[in-house]
Design an enzyme around this catalytic site. Sequence first.
Site, PDB file in Angstrom:
ATOM      1  CD  GLU A 170       7.794   2.781   2.278  1.00  0.00           C
ATOM      2  OE1 GLU A 170       8.257   2.691   3.426  1.00  0.00           O
ATOM      3  OE2 GLU A 170       7.931   1.900   1.422  1.00  0.00           O
ATOM      4  N   GLY A 171       4.498   3.921   5.884  1.00  0.00           N
ATOM      5  CA  GLY A 171       4.040   4.581   7.099  1.00  0.00           C
ATOM      6  C   GLY A 171       5.245   4.953   7.926  1.00  0.00           C
ATOM      7  CB  SER A 172       5.714   6.429  11.285  1.00  0.00           C
ATOM      8  OG  SER A 172       4.841   5.602  12.006  1.00  0.00           O
ATOM      9  CE1 TYR A 173      10.417   5.712  13.875  1.00  0.00           C
ATOM     10  CE2 TYR A 173       8.071   5.590  14.308  1.00  0.00           C
ATOM     11  CZ  TYR A 173       9.305   6.182  14.522  1.00  0.00           C
ATOM     12  OH  TYR A 173       9.407   7.244  15.372  1.00  0.00           O
ATOM     13  N   GLY A 174       8.055   1.981   8.569  1.00  0.00           N
ATOM     14  CA  GLY A 174       8.025   0.757   7.786  1.00  0.00           C
ATOM     15  C   GLY A 174       7.066   0.798   6.609  1.00  0.00           C
ATOM     16  CB  SER A 175       6.852  -1.304   3.599  1.00  0.00           C
ATOM     17  OG  SER A 175       8.080  -0.758   3.186  1.00  0.00           O
ATOM     18  CG  ASP A 179       2.259  13.282  12.331  1.00  0.00           C
ATOM     19  OD1 ASP A 179       2.220  14.461  11.923  1.00  0.00           O
ATOM     20  OD2 ASP A 179       2.848  12.380  11.726  1.00  0.00           O
ATOM     21  CE  LYS A 188       3.095   1.378  10.407  1.00  0.00           C
ATOM     22  NZ  LYS A 188       3.184   2.542  11.328  1.00  0.00           N
ATOM     23  CG  LEU A 224      -1.984  -1.103   1.270  1.00  0.00           C
ATOM     24  CD1 LEU A 224      -2.699  -1.100   2.609  1.00  0.00           C
ATOM     25  CD2 LEU A 224      -2.986  -0.945   0.129  1.00  0.00           C
TER      26      LEU A 224
END
Length: 487
Positions: free
Chosen positions: A38-43, A149, A59, A36
């Site tokens: 990229e989020g914070s810290y990972g795919s 955030d 994630k 899907l």
Amino acid sequence: METVQLRNPPRRQLKKLDEDSLTKQPEEVFDVLEKLGEGSYGSVYKAIHKETGQIVAIKQVPVESDLQEIIKEISIMQQCDSPHVVKYYGSYFKNTDLWIVMEYCGAGSVSDIIRLRNKTLTEDEIATILQSTLKGLEYLHFMRKIHRDIKAGNILLNTEGHAKLADFGVAGQLTDTMAKRNTVIGTPFWMAPEVIQEIGYNCVADIWSLGITAIEMAEGKPPYADIHPMRAIFMIPTNPPPTFRKPELWSDSFMDFVKQCLVKSPEQRATATQLLQHPFVKSAKGVSILRDLINEAMDVKLKRQEAQQREVDQEEEENSEEDELDSGTMVRAAGDEMGTVRVASSMSDGANTMIEHDDTLPSQLGTMVINTEDEEEEGTMKRRDETMQPARPSFLEYFEQKEKENQINSFGKSVPGPLQNSSDWKVPQDGDYEFLKSWTVEDLQKRLLALDPMMEQEIEEIRQKYQSKRQPILDAIEAKKRRQQNF
């Protein structure tokens, strides 16, 4: 695709992964369908839970990432049980990755929808989304948690139109003895003044960010998005609260709602509970009004995926012929695997809100930056170690790195002699810029790029001067806090 899921619901609702499932390898429990973004810290991947048929989001976080932050994100999601907050189902360790299994929201983020449709939202649509978001914030704040955030990229919609808060990569927990936090965290354009100033903040910092998000949904981008982010960081605490570019387009009720969110003094800012009683939110319509825009966005996404898949198939066909000639071992590219990952790149514009000037508001600042070939490792800004110099907020390091990259890219090429050294150029006196008319467009653009390092140096000098006056005050406050039993 997701509309089919509505007609064929899961065999039973997945609430939490049981012990038996958690002891297995994740591939035995889930089928990963596609990436899907990229989020914070990972795919983040879309997957299906084999036993129930339910779609989930996974994630995948590299173990070398900031494990403390990841554990905190899991901890916060684990403690939350609200229809307005993305659910957490469980987690696995697989090789060098941590797999975090979460609720899947098929319509994507609000910023995805704005970008895909190339349209901003109406007041009715905004009111409905704000109502669900405020319920999520009311729940988090009641649990003494700050999201830190809030923005359109972190408000996800399911296919029915229910909005849910997501991405707790920077969220914080308040305790009774720590009524205010002092870390600078979040995304600069949405930051509350007190967060930027590092004077301590509490849950109402999220309310300021919500007001900025309301403007973002109405206008397509947050205030100050057209200026350099570092300038915005200095302007937000000093300027009056931002408002709409064209106030005449919006109702008095909507403008009053935003005004109550964007009160500079946190003590006078409204809470989530109070804003739920605001006429603009109380008169919000049901989630059914969001279905048309969700379907429209999903249709656009599907068409882009199909077009991208056709290109991929054509490329693979051409490459496979070359591979057969070049090497006996590489007979054919793996079509299925390539297709799954490459399809996601159809949203390669980035998952941020529609922005005319990408260089001003880079995609890295948005949660769920949709997979692009040159931005694989970028996501929401991460919180740095709080033991580092408090006078140097984390976002400064980020922007300085981007400036260095820009300078390398820009000045690695041949530059005319007079433009080689930006420090050699003096600002003309009395506004005499007539000589610029004789310059070429290319020279003017290079000169404009050269101004940024000069600006950064001036800002840094101001910051150091300000810090030398501010630090003794902060030290005195900290000393008094330590002597108090309760804050």
